[in-house]
Design an enzyme around this catalytic site. Structure first.
Site, PDB file in Angstrom:
ATOM      1  CB  CYS A   6      13.229   8.630   8.251  1.00  0.00           C
ATOM      2  SG  CYS A   6      14.280   7.868   7.161  1.00  0.00           S
ATOM      3  CB  THR A  49       1.607   5.547  11.798  1.00  0.00           C
ATOM      4  OG1 THR A  49       1.388   6.726  11.516  1.00  0.00           O
ATOM      5  CG2 THR A  49       0.871   4.452  10.808  1.00  0.00           C
ATOM      6  N   GLY A  50       3.603   3.748  13.736  1.00  0.00           N
ATOM      7  CA  GLY A  50       4.506   2.398  14.135  1.00  0.00           C
ATOM      8  C   GLY A  50       3.880   1.633  15.285  1.00  0.00           C
ATOM      9  CD  GLU A  68      13.585   0.339   8.844  1.00  0.00           C
ATOM     10  OE1 GLU A  68      14.303   1.414   8.860  1.00  0.00           O
ATOM     11  OE2 GLU A  68      14.195  -0.770   8.592  1.00  0.00           O
ATOM     12  CE  LYS A  91      -1.832   2.614   3.635  1.00  0.00           C
ATOM     13  NZ  LYS A  91      -1.607   3.902   2.591  1.00  0.00           N
ATOM     14  CD  GLU A 148      -3.331   7.505   3.309  1.00  0.00           C
ATOM     15  OE1 GLU A 148      -1.925   7.531   3.210  1.00  0.00           O
ATOM     16  OE2 GLU A 148      -3.955   7.472   4.474  1.00  0.00           O
ATOM     17  CD  GLU A 207      10.404  12.385  11.835  1.00  0.00           C
ATOM     18  OE1 GLU A 207       9.138  11.721  12.143  1.00  0.00           O
ATOM     19  OE2 GLU A 207      11.212  11.730  11.164  1.00  0.00           O
TER      20      GLU A 207
HETATM   21  P1  NAD Z   1       2.410   8.081   8.055  1.00  0.00           P
HETATM   22  O1  NAD Z   1       3.047   7.197   9.532  1.00  0.00           O
HETATM   23  O2  NAD Z   1       1.636   9.029   8.512  1.00  0.00           O
HETATM   24  O3  NAD Z   1       2.311   7.174   7.118  1.00  0.00           O
HETATM   25  C1  NAD Z   1       2.811   6.054   6.488  1.00  0.00           C
HETATM   26  C2  NAD Z   1       2.061   5.172   6.096  1.00  0.00           C
HETATM   27  O4  NAD Z   1       1.242   4.328   7.107  1.00  0.00           O
HETATM   28  C3  NAD Z   1       0.911   5.537   4.903  1.00  0.00           C
HETATM   29  O5  NAD Z   1       0.923   4.837   3.992  1.00  0.00           O
HETATM   30  C4  NAD Z   1      -0.169   5.444   5.735  1.00  0.00           C
HETATM   31  O6  NAD Z   1      -1.337   5.503   5.097  1.00  0.00           O
HETATM   32  C5  NAD Z   1      -0.356   4.343   6.732  1.00  0.00           C
HETATM   33  N1  NAD Z   1      -0.917   4.362   7.834  1.00  0.00           N
HETATM   34  C6  NAD Z   1      -1.443   5.377   8.412  1.00  0.00           C
HETATM   35  N2  NAD Z   1      -2.163   5.046   9.660  1.00  0.00           N
HETATM   36  C7  NAD Z   1      -2.068   3.683   9.442  1.00  0.00           C
HETATM   37  C8  NAD Z   1      -2.539   2.842  10.422  1.00  0.00           C
HETATM   38  N3  NAD Z   1      -3.380   3.151  11.753  1.00  0.00           N
HETATM   39  N4  NAD Z   1      -2.371   1.605  10.038  1.00  0.00           N
HETATM   40  C9  NAD Z   1      -1.599   1.200   8.953  1.00  0.00           C
HETATM   41  N5  NAD Z   1      -1.034   2.091   8.295  1.00  0.00           N
HETATM   42  C10 NAD Z   1      -1.442   3.245   8.634  1.00  0.00           C
HETATM   43  O7  NAD Z   1       3.906   8.501   7.811  1.00  0.00           O
HETATM   44  P2  NAD Z   1       4.367   9.638   6.672  1.00  0.00           P
HETATM   45  O8  NAD Z   1       3.525  10.953   7.143  1.00  0.00           O
HETATM   46  O9  NAD Z   1       3.856   8.933   5.381  1.00  0.00           O
HETATM   47  O10 NAD Z   1       5.812   9.528   6.603  1.00  0.00           O
HETATM   48  C11 NAD Z   1       6.440  10.188   7.454  1.00  0.00           C
HETATM   49  C12 NAD Z   1       7.361   9.739   8.488  1.00  0.00           C
HETATM   50  O11 NAD Z   1       7.923   8.351   7.807  1.00  0.00           O
HETATM   51  C13 NAD Z   1       8.381  10.190   9.299  1.00  0.00           C
HETATM   52  O12 NAD Z   1       8.273  10.032  10.662  1.00  0.00           O
HETATM   53  C14 NAD Z   1       9.511   9.710   8.805  1.00  0.00           C
HETATM   54  O13 NAD Z   1      10.594   9.893   9.819  1.00  0.00           O
HETATM   55  C15 NAD Z   1       9.018   8.261   8.489  1.00  0.00           C
HETATM   56  N6  NAD Z   1       9.974   7.635   7.592  1.00  0.00           N
HETATM   57  C16 NAD Z   1      10.858   6.564   8.165  1.00  0.00           C
HETATM   58  C17 NAD Z   1      11.982   5.905   7.292  1.00  0.00           C
HETATM   59  C18 NAD Z   1      12.838   4.994   7.838  1.00  0.00           C
HETATM   60  O14 NAD Z   1      13.558   4.397   7.065  1.00  0.00           O
HETATM   61  N7  NAD Z   1      13.025   4.861   9.095  1.00  0.00           N
HETATM   62  C19 NAD Z   1      11.892   6.292   6.059  1.00  0.00           C
HETATM   63  C20 NAD Z   1      11.027   7.254   5.604  1.00  0.00           C
HETATM   64  C21 NAD Z   1      10.003   7.846   6.535  1.00  0.00           C
END
Ligand code: NAD
Length: 501
Positions: A293, A241-242, A259, A184, A187, A394
């Site tokens: 990130c 979210t993690g 990640e 997935k 969005e 962050e």
């Molecule tokens: P986000 O957590 O908002 O969304 C990431 C993904 O998770 C999207 O596809 C979203 O639809 C999905 N998601 C949202 N809620 C969910 C749920 N309840 N269950 C399952 N999936 C869900 O993050 P973002 O705003 O897209 O990205 C930015 C974040 O990503 C930053 O915190 C950044 O540090 C992190 N990031 C980490 C790495 C790494 O390798 N450590 C790499 C890139 C980005």
């Protein structure tokens, strides 16, 4: 560059790919995709939901369990991955343009990302055919061995900051390992991944092996995390979210790969090579608009260097060319969305309220025709204290905070003083000091006298609340493999443990 020229040839409503077919969402709902540099709609995609995710998971389950993918040959999987690499390589400019239009990042960064994606397919194609497993010399007449087997069905959830490469670094190892996938995208940025599925469709995977489901995290993402039919969920995104995903995965003891976010320290000692340290301090935070990130979002600077370093850093930050990613001269593009831009601006206001000194930037850019996009100036704060929000949280945008230190111990305490532990760097010409500091840095990705270079050959991932597990390299490959012990009796006769009476 004209957005429409990249979208011709595709249906007006872009589809998902489930069980080897292009499909619309069962709800028939759609979502607009925005160019963050102009606010224009550049695509309309079908909006998947839980039912669509369930269908895709069922297809992936069947492809793995009964259609033969788990018995597929490594050489055949490697061939498929190499075919994807070859076709993607022929279309670098097209994919780079699509990521720039959809994400906003400068073209030179998008080109780099596509090249990286090509390399990932080739790297993991190579690993697929390399020896796995070991044998053990054990007592008794037993041949003891360990084999690696694919984990099974994996759900993969992707963020928007590297739309193509975050997806390919999950797809390539999972396929190499022999897993089936439901992926997935975020969005906001589905376009390049949809286009990649054209290639996936062409190269001839059996139906159900790789599935693409579009839609929201709360529906599609949640289904991938909760479903008892998914063996592993691999997620890249925010730490909050993690946490939700880990909780959702707990009910089925699903394997999780996380990640997550970072607030990474970039430590500069007074004896560092001055030009190099200034250059990488800028690159560390302002590359990809700070939407990285592992961004070096905290400059931890030796106090005696402050008066020389900071004026130069600020002068250079003011010279960064911010503009449309499609223009070759652009060095920094827009943020991903209006919502995210407002979040970054909120943090800037919080920083001012908390008493930090704004040295440069701090504003949305409305001049030079950028008023429809979501552009924020390169921003630097000084006079911070460790407990400030802008130091601890962050921001995920072009905002650098400066912290100062007098001693090595103080530098390390500041560097390790957040809940994150993704990355970090140290700049010094003293080799022993560099190694002492890196040894004590609680982070998974570290650099000495550089910032950001990363390689598909090396493991990527964080300590503390920056994640669980690793992606890339042999470590990342192993995360898609189960470990099985096999003990073969070489002397087939009864054990006699229970007497025959
Ligand atoms: P986000 O957590 O908002 O969304 C990431 C993904 O998770 C999207 O596809 C979203 O639809 C999905 N998601 C949202 N809620 C969910 C749920 N309840 N269950 C399952 N999936 C869900 O993050 P973002 O705003 O897209 O990205 C930015 C974040 O990503 C930053 O915190 C950044 O540090 C992190 N990031 C980490 C790495 C790494 O390798 N450590 C790499 C890139 C980005």
């Amino acid at each position: 560059m004209d957005a429409k020229s990249f979208l011709t040839g595709l249906d007006t409503t872009q589809k998902m790919y489930i069980d080897g077919k292009w499909v619309l969402s069962s709800s028939q709902e759609t979502r607009e995709v925005i160019n963050p540099a102009t606010g224009e709609v550049i695509g309309i995609v079908t909006e998947g939901n839980r039912d669509d995710a369930k269908q895709a998971i069922a297809a992936a389950r069947r492809a793995f369990d009964t259609d033969g993918w788990q018995d597929s040959k490594a050489r055949d999987r490697a061939d498929l991955l190499n075919k994807i690499a070859d076709r993607l390589e022929q279309r670098v400019e097209e994919f780079a343009s699509l990521d720039t239009l959809n994400n906003g990042k400068p073209l030179r960064e998008s080109r780099y990302d596509v090249a990286d994606a090509v390399n990932q397919f080739r790297y993991f194609a190579g690993l697929a055919t390399k020896p796995h497993g070991v044998t053990y010399d054990v007592p008794d007449d037993i041949q003891a061995m360990v084999v690696r087997e694919p984990i099974g069905v994996v759900g993969q959830i992707i963020p928007w900051n590297y739309p193509l490469v975050m997806a390919t670094q999950k797809i390539a190892p999972a396929i190499a390992a022999g897993c089936t996938i439901v992926i997935k995208p975020a969005e906001q940025t589905p376009l390049s991944l949809i286009r990649l599925f054209e290639i996936i469709d062409e190269v001839g995977f059996p139906p159900g092996v790789i599935n693409l489901v579009l839609g929201a995290g709360e529906t599609v993402g949640a289904e991938l995390s909760e479903s008892p039919l998914v063996d592993k969920v691999a997620f890249t995104g925010g730490t909050d979210t993690g946490i939700r995903i880990m909780k959702a995965a707990a009910d089925t003891i699903k394997k999780v790969g996380l990640e997550l976010g970072g607030k990474s320290p970039n430590i500069v000692f007074a004896d560092a090579d001055f030009e190099t340290a200034v250059d990488y301090a800028l690159f560390g935070i302002f590359a990809n608009q700070g939407e990285v990130c592992s961004a070096g979002s905290r400059l931890i600077l030796e106090e005696t260097l402050y008066d020389r370093f900071v004026p130069e850093l600020v002068a250079r930050a003011k010279q960064i060319t911010v503009g449309l990613g499609t223009e070759e001269a652009t060095e920094m593009g827009p943020l991903i969305s209006e919502e995210h831009m407002n979040r970054v601006l909120y943090y800037i206001e919080e920083g001012k309220k908390e008493g930090a000194t704004l040295l440069c930037g701090g504003r949305r850019i409305m001049e030079n025709g950028l008023d429809k996009g979501f552009f924020v100036e390169p921003t630097i704060f000084a006079d911070t204290t460790p407990e400030m929000k802008i130091v601890q949280e962050e921001i995920f945008g072009p905002v650098l905070v400066i912290q100062t230190f007098k001693t090595e111990e103080e530098a390390l305490a500041l560097a390790n003083g957040t809940k994150y532990g993704l990355a970090g760097a140290v700049f010094t010409t003293d080799v022993a000091k560099a190694h002492r500091v890196i040894k004590k840095l609680r982070a998974g990705i570290t650099w000495i006298n550089t910032y950001h270079p990363t390689f598909n050959e090396a493991p990527w991932g964080g300590y503390k609340q920056s994640g669980i597990g690793r992606e890339l390299g042999t470590y990342g490959y192993d995360e898609y493999l189960e470990i099985k012990q096999i003990n073969v009796n070489l002397n087939v006769q009864p054990s006699g443990w229970f007497q025959k009476k």
